[in-house]
Design an enzyme around this catalytic site. Structure first.
Site, mmCIF file in Angstrom:
data_model
loop_
_atom_site.group_PDB
_atom_site.id
_atom_site.type_symbol
_atom_site.label_atom_id
_atom_site.label_comp_id
_atom_site.label_asym_id
_atom_site.label_seq_id
_atom_site.Cartn_x
_atom_site.Cartn_y
_atom_site.Cartn_z
ATOM 1 N N CYS A 106 -11.256 -8.486 0.972
ATOM 2 C CA CYS A 106 -11.348 -9.931 1.146
ATOM 3 C C CYS A 106 -12.537 -10.314 1.995
ATOM 4 O O CYS A 106 -12.977 -11.436 1.980
ATOM 5 C CB CYS A 106 -10.069 -10.455 1.778
ATOM 6 S SG CYS A 106 -8.637 -9.889 0.883
ATOM 7 N N SER B 36 2.975 -5.255 -4.967
ATOM 8 C CA SER B 36 1.981 -5.798 -5.893
ATOM 9 C C SER B 36 1.732 -4.795 -7.011
ATOM 10 O O SER B 36 1.567 -3.601 -6.770
ATOM 11 C CB SER B 36 0.679 -6.076 -5.144
ATOM 12 O OG SER B 36 -0.341 -6.423 -6.065
ATOM 13 N N GLN C 277 0.798 -1.227 0.000
ATOM 14 C CA GLN C 277 0.000 0.000 0.000
ATOM 15 C C GLN C 277 0.831 1.278 0.000
ATOM 16 O O GLN C 277 0.301 2.348 -0.316
ATOM 17 C CB GLN C 277 -0.965 0.007 1.193
ATOM 18 C CG GLN C 277 -2.123 -0.975 1.061
ATOM 19 C CD GLN C 277 -3.092 -0.641 -0.070
ATOM 20 O OE1 GLN C 277 -3.088 0.461 -0.615
ATOM 21 N NE2 GLN C 277 -3.915 -1.596 -0.440
HETATM 22 C C1 LIG Z 1 -3.795 -6.037 -2.033
HETATM 23 C C2 LIG Z 1 -2.859 -6.329 -0.932
HETATM 24 C C3 LIG Z 1 -2.138 -7.546 -0.898
HETATM 25 C C4 LIG Z 1 -2.357 -8.652 -1.893
HETATM 26 O O1 LIG Z 1 -1.799 -8.390 -3.145
HETATM 27 P P1 LIG Z 1 -2.296 -9.246 -4.411
HETATM 28 O O2 LIG Z 1 -1.377 -8.827 -5.507
HETATM 29 O O3 LIG Z 1 -3.717 -8.872 -4.651
HETATM 30 O O4 LIG Z 1 -2.136 -10.697 -4.056
HETATM 31 C C5 LIG Z 1 -1.257 -7.737 0.134
HETATM 32 N N1 LIG Z 1 -1.071 -6.803 1.078
HETATM 33 C C6 LIG Z 1 -1.734 -5.639 1.078
HETATM 34 C C7 LIG Z 1 -1.471 -4.628 2.147
HETATM 35 C C8 LIG Z 1 -2.656 -5.365 0.078
HETATM 36 O O5 LIG Z 1 -3.326 -4.209 0.098
#
Ligand SMILES: *Cc1c(COP(=O)(O)O)cnc(C)c1O
Length: 409
Positions: free
Chosen positions: A329, A203, A183
């Site tokens: 989620c 990500s 984030q």
């Molecule tokens: C979205 C998110 C993830 C997961 O990432 P993906 O690529 O969707 O598997 C992990 N940690 C945080 C803090 C996220 O916001």
């Protein structure tokens, strides 16, 4: 009836792919289809491009390219970091892992899995702003602690953790530190040496890149086991033919996003601050969740008393607005947010919480649009709540509501 506008305010859940990233990806799904492991010219061309992408992402976090490992996303990066290190550094005396109760499920559930499989687990508490205290990490450290995993910023409320201070404490004892920086990346500076961490997850789809691609940074010398065994891809730590187009799109989104980071940060902060100010001023019985200052620039999480979050979400959706109740989620289920629970927020307030998260494509008209609908929707929902007194505009106690119901009969 005013015209319905499509307003996306859920950028912490995912973001729209940048056109520049799509353009960079296209040839690698059509003409340049070679396997990067192939020796022939088709493979070599793709291999070189992956190497360039690795350089871009390494530079963005102040790492060496050899420390950047591509994964299928943030979830896999978190899994590889925690299980991969815990398995490699298993101590004869048993191994202990420290984390927090507000982590993303990709960390939380992995730690719980380890705890069910012979590891010791400590969740250090957070305060009412969702902040972890470095001192509580110091107190949690044991002789056999192998890993500390504390997220850089929380996805639901946006609180930014003192990761550099936590790392300093862990490093005095030689303990490996992981942070989920999904984030904060491309929203605040993320530098592996400033943070001092050994493992850091990223990500792509949270930074206007394609879905299904992420990175785990692994500091040289960190003990690691792979999760996926097979070929020698990613220096033996993550077998499987690379997601070539994904890697290239991710790097392009990083390149463009990083160049615009300051400008975008100021822009989303202005929108966020205005929305926050207006909600708190115009709608009574509301509460801001998360740290007032040490927070992601585009994130605001607010609780509306006497409101069911799911009903609020659906009403906003019908008016064209895409928002979240917190964790993507847990949407679709009525489970209260584990983050808000850990912050000590009462259950009846947790259920009426909304998270707005802005991105570079949002404009001030989005805030105005939200504020032409939100107060009316809140009033309507409160008017059908047994816990709301519509005449005095106040929250009534459960006992009062029950006795009113009896009188009504
Ligand atoms: C979205 C998110 C993830 C997961 O990432 P993906 O690529 O969707 O598997 C992990 N940690 C945080 C803090 C996220 O916001």
């Amino acid at each position: 009836m005013s015209k319905i506008r499509q307003v996306y305010m859920d950028n912490n859940a995912t973001t729209r792919l940048r056109p520049e990233a799509l353009e960079a990806m296209m040839p690698y799904m059509t003409v340049h289809f070679g396997n990067p492991s192939s020796v022939h010219h088709l493979g070599r061309a793709v291999r070189a491009k992956i190497s360039d992408a690795r350089d871009v992402i390494a530079a963005a976090i102040g790492a060496d390219p050899s420390e950047v490992f591509f994964t299928s996303g943030g979830t896999e990066a978190d899994n590889l970091a925690i299980k991969g290190h815990a398995w490699a550094d298993r101590k004869a005396s048993g191994s202990h892992v420290i984390t927090s109760p507000i982590e993303h499920p990709a960390v939380l559930e992995v730690c719980k899995y380890l705890a069910k499989n012979g590891y010791e687990l400590t969740q250090v508490p957070v305060d009412a702003d969702a902040m972890v205290s470095p001192e509580s990490v110091r107190e949690a450290i044991k002789e056999n602690t192998t890993l500390v995993s504390i997220m850089h910023a929380n996805n639901e409320v946006g609180t930014i953790q003192p990761v550099a201070e936590i790392t300093k404490i862990a490093k005095e004892k030689g303990i490996t530190v992981h942070t989920d920086a999904v984030q904060t990346f491309i929203k605040t500076p993320v530098n592996v040496d400033d943070l001092g961490v050994d493992l850091l997850s990223l990500s792509s789809h949270k930074v206007n890149g394609p879905k299904g691609i992420g990175v785990l940074y692994i500091r040289k010398g960190t003990k690691m086991h792979p999760l996926a065994h097979g070929g020698h891809h990613e220096r033996g730590l993550r077998a499987g033919t690379e997601n070539v187009a994904g890697i290239i799109g991710f790097a392009k989104s990083v390149e463009v996003g990083l160049a615009e980071m300051e400008k975008t940060g100021a822009h989303v902060k202005k929108l966020r601050d205005e929305l926050e100010r207006r909600i708190l001023a115009e709608i009574p019985h509301t509460k801001l969740n998360g740290h007032p200052e040490k927070r992601l620039p585009g994130t605001v999480n607010i609780s509306f008393k006497c409101i069911e979050g799911e009903a609020l979400l659906i009403n906003m959706d019908m008016s064209g607005m895409a928002i979240s109740t917190g964790s993507a989620c847990s949407s679709g289920s009525l489970d209260p947010s584990h983050v808000l629970i850990a912050m000590g927020i009462p259950h009846e307030i947790i259920h009426g919480s909304l998270r707005f998260s802005f991105g570079h494509e949002n404009v001030m008209d989005d805030v105005d649009y939200a504020m032409t609908h939100l107060p009316r929707i809140i009033t309507n929902l409160r008017n059908i709540s047994p816990l709301w007194d519509p005449e005095e505009l106040r929250v009534v106690s459960l006992e009062e509501a029950q006795s009113n119901a009896k009188v009504g009969h």
